[in-house]
Design an enzyme around this catalytic site. Structure first.
Site, PDB file in Angstrom:
ATOM      1  CG  HIS A 283      -1.768  -1.185   1.370  1.00  0.00           C
ATOM      2  ND1 HIS A 283      -2.737  -1.499   0.450  1.00  0.00           N
ATOM      3  CD2 HIS A 283      -1.785  -2.169   2.300  1.00  0.00           C
ATOM      4  CE1 HIS A 283      -3.335  -2.630   0.818  1.00  0.00           C
ATOM      5  NE2 HIS A 283      -2.762  -3.063   1.926  1.00  0.00           N
TER       6      HIS A 283
ATOM      7  CG  HIS B 135      -0.553   8.699   1.685  1.00  0.00           C
ATOM      8  ND1 HIS B 135      -1.419   7.628   1.642  1.00  0.00           N
ATOM      9  CD2 HIS B 135      -0.176   8.828   2.983  1.00  0.00           C
ATOM     10  CE1 HIS B 135      -1.574   7.143   2.870  1.00  0.00           C
ATOM     11  NE2 HIS B 135      -0.825   7.848   3.711  1.00  0.00           N
TER      12      HIS B 135
ATOM     13  CG  HIS C 227       0.476  10.435   6.615  1.00  0.00           C
ATOM     14  ND1 HIS C 227      -0.541   9.789   5.964  1.00  0.00           N
ATOM     15  CD2 HIS C 227       0.231  11.768   6.500  1.00  0.00           C
ATOM     16  CE1 HIS C 227      -1.380  10.700   5.463  1.00  0.00           C
ATOM     17  NE2 HIS C 227      -0.928  11.902   5.762  1.00  0.00           N
TER      18      HIS C 227
END
Ligand code: SG4
Ligand code: ZN
Length: 261
Positions: free
Chosen positions: A64, A95, A118
């Protein structure tokens, strides 16, 4: 490798709520932060500890994102700001988007940035990450925004060089640069007290509503080429992970604060 979700098709963000009900909740992240609607506030100084010195760090493709962890006894922690306790570093990850005009999860005045970092931290009082995520104030996530430019950013050099070694899902390597945590967790930005903060969730399933978000206002930069390296890793279905940002969620009456130091 984390759960059964993706960023497209029948396992994409608009379907997450079927299997993970919390993803349909009222305190979801990311959000669009409209500067005209924020409430200004003076919080105590946000303080970073344990960032100096070197940390042995590992980089993983979990299907991911690109994720970085450390198992050193002295890992970074933060205190002050909107959190009235100490939060300990767990992992950081990124991301990005299919092109340089998208990629960040949070938007500012409806503007997307090219990438978002993050830094996930857990409340020390709860003793462990696994215990912390059972509590509604269990996590804090620091969000740093990056805009694509021609100029490479030295802080990404070692990571980008090693991304080819984690193209396959589940690959895990040692990062050669022992200063990578220091550079990413507490970059030398003059504006570390200049942030937005609000109550929200994890931006992936199970979308737990346990996160105090601290989003730094001032974007940093990354080069087009450095960014392209992130898009080259594979996702669980064997295709390139060209994008991994969740669309913004309704604010639903929540207050977004901006710290005025
Ligand atoms: C990424 O998918 C991370 O790899 C996940 O970490 C993380 O989940 C997830 O993002 C959500 O975090 O800061 N974007 S976020 O809200 O930290 C967790 C793992 O899978 C639980 C370990
Ligand atoms: Zn994230």
């Amino acid at each position: 490798v984390a759960g059964n979700f993706s960023y497209d098709g029948t396992n994409g963000p608009s379907h997450w709520g079927k299997e993970y009900k919390t993803c349909l909740g009222k305190y979801q992240s990311p959000i669009d932060i409209e500067e005209k609607d924020v409430t200004t506030m003076t919080f105590p100084e946000l303080q970073f500890s344990g960032v100096e010195g070197s940390h042995k760090a590992y980089m993983t493709n979990n299907g991911h994102t690109v994720m970085i962890q450390s198992f050193d006894s002295n890992v970074p922690s933060i205190s002050g700001g909107p959190i009235n306790s100490t939060y300990v570093f767990q992992q950081l990850h990124f991301h990005w988007g299919p092109n340089d005009n998208q990629g960040s999860e949070d938007l500012i005045n409806n503007h997307s940035f090219s990438m978002e970092l993050h830094v996930v931290l857990w409340k020390k009082e709860y003793g462990s990450y696994d215990e912390a995520i059972k509590r509604d104030d269990g996590l804090t996530v620091l969000g740093y925004l990056y805009q694509a430019t021609d100029e490479p950013n030295p802080m990404f050099e070692s990571i980008v060089q090693q991304i080819p070694d984690i193209v396959g899902v589940g690959s895990n390597i040692t990062i050669s640069d022992n200063n990578v945590l220091k550079k990413l967790v507490a970059p030398d930005i003059a504006s570390a007290q200049n942030y937005f903060t609000y109550r929200g969730s994890l931006t992936t399933p199970p979308c737990l509503e346990i996160v105090q978000w601290i989003d730094f206002v001032k974007p940093q930069h990354i080069s087009h080429e450095q960014l392209a390296a992130f898009r080259s890793i594979q996702s669980a279905d064997g295709t390139n992970l060209t994008h991994n940002f969740r669309p913004v969620q309704p604010l639903d009456g929540r207050t977004v604060y901006r710290n005025i130091a």
